[in-house]
Design an enzyme around this catalytic site. Structure first.
Site, mmCIF file in Angstrom:
data_model
loop_
_atom_site.group_PDB
_atom_site.id
_atom_site.type_symbol
_atom_site.label_atom_id
_atom_site.label_comp_id
_atom_site.label_asym_id
_atom_site.label_seq_id
_atom_site.Cartn_x
_atom_site.Cartn_y
_atom_site.Cartn_z
ATOM 1 C CB THR A 164 -0.940 -0.011 1.224
ATOM 2 O OG1 THR A 164 -1.930 -1.021 1.023
ATOM 3 C CG2 THR A 164 -1.633 1.328 1.407
ATOM 4 C CG ASN A 224 -6.972 -7.779 -4.902
ATOM 5 O OD1 ASN A 224 -7.114 -7.277 -6.018
ATOM 6 N ND2 ASN A 224 -7.599 -7.325 -3.836
ATOM 7 C CB SER A 227 3.132 -6.716 0.328
ATOM 8 O OG SER A 227 2.897 -6.692 1.704
ATOM 9 C CG HIS A 286 1.307 -9.441 4.321
ATOM 10 N ND1 HIS A 286 -0.006 -9.838 4.280
ATOM 11 C CD2 HIS A 286 1.359 -8.252 3.706
ATOM 12 C CE1 HIS A 286 -0.723 -8.903 3.674
ATOM 13 N NE2 HIS A 286 0.080 -7.931 3.320
ATOM 14 C CB CYS A 343 -23.305 -8.015 3.002
ATOM 15 S SG CYS A 343 -24.977 -7.442 3.132
#
Lengths: 131, 403
Positions: B80, B159, B207, B209, B333
Site C-alpha cells: 500500500t 487479488n 509485500s 506477507h 455486505c
C-alpha cells in the site's frame, strides 16, 4: 473489519426461526433485491383475537442476505407472531437491533428492510381485505 | 468469540490472498535481528554496520531474483505504501510532462485511492477496462494513452479473481508510446517470474506477507532514471526516498521469504494446483448453479472466486466461519462496506449474481484433507442457505432485478 456479531445474532443466523413459506398467505411482500445485496420475502396468515381484532397467526420469511439480514428477519418474526396488526405496525427497527444485542452500524439497514417487509405484507393483506 | 468456530477444530485457512502464515524458517531468521542484531542500520558503529551490511545483502539477493538494479529497490512498510509512493511520487515529480494517469479498473483500493487523491490535485485519472475474463483489454489501453499521460498502473495478478495480466504486452504498448509503467505485483509471488528488466517494468510494488514473509514490510522498485518525490521524509534513509528507521528484521525476513518462495516454486505450484483442481472439480460437479469468476486458464492456481446463485456471499462466509473455515468475500455486505466489489462490477457479472461470490485462496500449508472437509461443509452450507432463499426458484428463470 471484524463485525463482532452478538451471540444472539449468530444464534438467529444459524438457527433461524420461522423460515420458509406459507401456502396461500393472507399477506405477502418482497423487499430489497439481490442486486442491492439483500432481499426478504414475508408471508403472513391473519386471524382474529377474542376482541375481534386482526392478529398475525403465523409469519414466515425467506432471505437472500448476509447473516444479519437473516437474523433480523428471524427476530422480527418471533416478535410479531400473535400480535395485532396494529401493534405489529408499530414495531421499530431499533427494537430489533436492541433485542439482538446490537448490530454493527453498517448493518442497521438490514433491520430497516425487515420492518419494511413486514409493513408491506400487512399492507398487502389490508389492500386485499378492504371492506 | 466462542460461537465462531463452533466445532473447535483446527483452523482451515483458505484466505491466503489476504495474508499468509509466516514461514517458521523466516521467523527463526528474523528473531536474530530482534534480539541480537538489533542495532539501527543507520548507525556507524560495528553493530550498526553489521545490520546495514546484512540488509544490503538482502537487497542484492532480492534484486537478483527480480532481475533489477539493487539501487532501485526502496524498502517500505507495505505494498500500500509502495503503490502510494510510486503513483503520487511519479505524478507529482513529473507534472511538467503531463497530468494524465491510467489505472486498470480492477486495481487494489490503494492504487485507486491514491489516484483519486491526485484527481483532487488536478490530475486526470482514467480506468482501463477489463474483459469478462478479468483481463485488461489491450486495444483499449492503447487508445487511452495520450500525449499527457505520465504513468500507467496495472496489477500483475488480481487479488480478488486471481487473473494474470499480460504485463509483457502491456509494457510494450506503454513503452512504444514513450510512457512509464507501474506494476503492482503483490499477488504474483511465486506464481510468475517477476523479471523487471526483461518485462520492461519501470516501477513495481511487493509485500512480504503475501509470500509467507512478515507483515509490515514491502518494497518499491523504481527506475532510477525517472524523477520521483518521496512520500515520507525525515532522516533521509533509502537515498532520501523513504525515511524512517530501517525495519531490518522485516527486510531480512522478506528477502529470505522470497528466496524460499522461488526456490520451492515447482513443488509449491504443483501442490496448490492439485488442491485447486480437486476443489473445483468437486464444487462444480457436486453443487448446482455455481460459476467461476475470472478466466480459469489465465489465473494463478491458488485462487478460486466462485459464485453460488441465489444466496449471499457474506452469509456463506459466516456460516463457514462457524465451522472453522476462513474464506473471503468482497461483495456487498462484505467486511467493510456495502458496495459491490469493483472487480466483480468490472467483469460485468449478471446483476443478480454480484453479491453471491466468495474467494477461496489456497497456500503452502493447506492439505488435501482440509479441502475435503471444506467442500463437504460448503455443500451443506449452500444447501441450507438456499433452503432459506426467496431466489432459489428463480435461479433457472433468471428473473431480473434492479437496485
Amino acid at each position: 473489519m471484524a463485525l463482532n456479531y452478538t451471540e444472539k445474532v449468530m444464534d438467529h443466523f444459524l438457527h433461524p426461526r420461522n423460515v420458509g413459506e406459507i401456502e396461500n398467505p393472507d399477506g405477502y411482500a418482497e423487499v430489497g433485491s439481490p442486486v442491492c445485496g439483500d432481499m426478504l420475502s414475508f408471508f403472513i396468515k391473519v386471524g382474529k383475537n377474542d376482541k375481534g381484532e386482526d392478529v398475525i397467526n403465523d409469519i414466515k420469511y425467506l432471505s437472500f442476505g448476509c447473516a444479519s439480514n437473516i437474523a433480523t428477519a428471524s427476530m422480527l418474526t418471533e416478535e410479531v407472531i400473535g400480535k395485532t396488526l396494529e401493534d405489529a405496525k408499530k414495531l421499530k427497527f431499533k427494537q430489533i437491533v436492541d433485542d439482538l444485542g446490537g448490530l454493527p452500524q453498517q448493518k442497521f439497514h438490514c433491520s430497516v428492510l425487515a420492518v419494511e417487509g413486514l409493513q408491506k405484507a400487512i399492507e398487502d393483506y389490508e389492500n386485499k381485505n378492504k371492506k | 468469540m466462542r460461537f465462531l468456530n463452533q466445532n473447535n477444530m483446527k483452523n482451515i485457512y483458505l484466505d491466503n490472498a489476504a495474508t499468509t502464515k509466516l514461514d517458521p524458517r523466516v521467523y527463526k531468521k528474523m528473531k536474530q535481528y530482534f534480539l541480537n542484531d538489533y542495532a539501527n542500520a543507520s548507525s556507524i558503529h560495528y553493530m550498526g554496520e553489521k545490520v546495514f551490511n546484512d540488509m544490503e545483502d538482502a537487497r542484492k539477493r532480492i534484486a537478483s531474483l527480480l532481475n533489477c538494479d539493487p539501487n532501485g529497490i526502496i524498502f517500505t512498510s507495505s505494498a500500500t505504501e509502495s503503490n502510494n509512493f510510486i503513483i503520487k511520487g511519479v505524478a507529482r515529480a513529473n507534472k511538467d510532462k503531463g497530468n494524465h494517469i491510467l489505472v486498470s479498473a480492477i486495481e487494489h483500493h490503494c492504487v485507486l485511492s491514491a489516484a483519486e487523491q491526485l484527481e483532487k490535485e488536478g490530475f486526470v485519472v482514467e480506468k482501463i477496462p477489463v474483459n469478462k475474463d478479468g483481463i485488461i483489454i489491450l486495444s483499449e489501453l492503447e487508445k487511452m494513452i495520450k500525449d499527457e499521460t505520465i504513468l500507467v498502473s496495472t496489477m500483475f495478478v488480481n487479488n480478488e479473481i486471481g487473473t494474470i495480466q499480460p504485463i509483457k504486452e502491456i509494457s510494450e504498448i506503454v513503452h512504444k508510446k514513450g510512457k512509464l509503467l507501474h506494476v503492482d505485483a503483490v499477488q504474483a509471488v511465486p506464481y510468475l517470474n517477476i523479471d523487471i528488466n526483461g518485462l520492461g517494468i519501470d516501477f513495481l510494488s511487493l509485500s512480504a506477507h503475501k509470500f509467507y514473509g512478515p507483515k509490515g514490510v514491502g518494497l518499491a522498485y523504481i527506475n532510477k532514471a525517472i524523477k520521483i518525490e518521496p512520500l515520507i521524509v525525515g532522516g533521509g534513509q533509502e537515498k532520501n526516498l523513504r525515511s524512517g528507521t530501517y525495519n531490518t528484521p522485516g527486510i531480512i525476513g522478506m528477502a529470505y521469504a522470497i528466496e524460499l518462495a522461488y526456490n520451492t516454486r515447482d513443488e509449491y505450484l504443483k501442490h496448490v494446483t492439485e488442491l485447486r483442481d480437486y476443489m473445483w472439480d468437486r464444487i462444480k460437479s457436486e453443487i448446482p448453479d455455481v460459476y467461476l469468476n475470472g478466466s480459469f486458464n489465465k489465473r494463478t492456481p491458488n485462487n478460486l472466486n466462485v459464485g453460488f446463485k441465489g444466496i449471499e456471499g457474506e452469509a456463506i462466509l459466516m456460516m463457514l466461519s462457524t465451522k472453522g473455515i476462513c474464506v473471503s468475500t468482497a461483495s456487498a455486505c462484505g467486511a467493510q462496506n456495502l458496495e459491490v466489489s469493483h472487480v466483480i462490477s468490472a467483469i460485468k457479472l449478471d446483476d443478480q449474481n454480484v453479491n453471491s461470490n466468495i474467494r477461496i485462496t489456497m497456500g503452502r500449508f493447506n492439505t488435501k484433507k482440509e479441502i475435503e472437509y471444506f467442500v463437504d461443509t460448503l455443500k451443506m452450507v449452500v444447501k441450507e442457505l438456499r433452503e432459506r432463499s426467496p431466489l432459489t426458484k428463480n435461479i433457472k428463470t433468471e428473473k431480473s432485478f434492479s437496485c
